[in-house]
Design an enzyme around this catalytic site. Sequence first.
Site, PDB file in Angstrom:
ATOM      1  CD  GLU A 174      -2.690  -1.106  -0.011  1.00 22.33           C
ATOM      2  OE1 GLU A 174      -3.271  -0.094  -0.419  1.00 22.33           O
ATOM      3  OE2 GLU A 174      -3.136  -2.211  -0.475  1.00 22.33           O
ATOM      4  CG  ASP A 190       2.540  -6.786  -6.030  1.00 21.61           C
ATOM      5  OD1 ASP A 190       1.946  -6.375  -4.857  1.00 21.61           O
ATOM      6  OD2 ASP A 190       1.979  -7.322  -7.004  1.00 21.61           O
TER       7      ASP A 190
END
Length: 415
Positions: free
Chosen positions: A279, A360
């Site tokens: 996040e 990611d």
Amino acid sequence: MMNPFGWSFLLALSLSLWLRLYLSQRQIRHVRQHAASVPAAFRQRISLQQHQQAAAYTIARQRLSQWESVGDSVLLLALTLGGGLQWLWTTLAAAGCDGLWQGLLLIGGVTALSALYGLPFSLYRTFVIEQRFGFNRRDWRLYLGDALKAGALALLLGGPLLALVLWLLGVAGSRAWLWVWACWSAFSLLLLWAYPTWIAPRFNRFAPLADQTLRARIDLLLQRTGFQSDGVFVMDGSRRSSHGNAYFTGFGRHKRIVFFDTLLTQLDADEVEAVLAHELGHFRHGHIRQHMLSTLALSFASLFILGQLQFMPAFHQGLGVNAMAPALSLTLFMLAAPAFTFILTPLFSLWSRRHEYEADAFAAQHSSGAALISALVKLYRDNASTLTPDPLHSRFYDSHPPASLRIAHLERHTP
């Protein structure tokens, strides 16, 4: 007799409905064909029973969406070419409503009708599908309370904004759309600021993260990545669903990190840190800012188009309305636009998937790629996410990469 506006709308609606049903049927067929065996990359961590449960869950949701798509199109045709909007406008005038109140009641009536139409689908999704697969934790009292609070907030916040928009469209002439865009943008930013402290607590309880060991790890991660927030909170998501999630809310210096309590029970400390790092990757790469700016740009373009159509009798007549008024123009535009813009869906999906890959990679660099892989596998398993989506359906709709591609990407970025 329909004019080119009417025919183009009917064509766009027909093509979008056909494409929705075609893609949905492809998804059902592909998921069913691959339900007999777990993909090799997941066989050590997801059982065949769990894989087949996810397939059944995906198919059930797709079948409901097919009926919903057909119903949406029928309702849309009834309101436009079927004369429903014209009838409601005439009925309000006959009842003595005019001016701003007529416009407000028209849009309020269409909104209420749409909500009533969608209610059976929402009930079936919550109390049949989600219940059958063990995700729903809402009872009727909580469901009704959420609906009433959402309606009250929409009336309290949306009512004054709608009145302002209709007034501007009526008095500001050819530049009204620009004033409306400015007001809408300011309202959107205000909501973004108010949501964490004023809106979200009306639906859920938020408590500071009590696990001091986990909080210390999170603080170190925030320091490494240069992120500042107003705090880390746990939300009682388990009151409504067993699905887990985490998100940022707010903007500027007033940002909060929020974990669902269900997520904290699903993942260990390494995995929670890795999910948070993902996040934070969105924040560090500017994805949140890009999304906000793109939303403002799209609303600018949409309102510009509305500003041109507002004064065209052929636009109104082509969509089944013989009168011209700001409320009618706005309602027709909001009803018709999705049929024309649906084809843009895969572009936004592609943009979102690229953001997920970047986040990611950031998580693998600043935390643990292996822990994020482990967390994702658990979330796929516990949320009954299909591991074998239809490739075309996924490219068109999915905001996140398919499980196998995402895991492979993470493995390449994990030492």
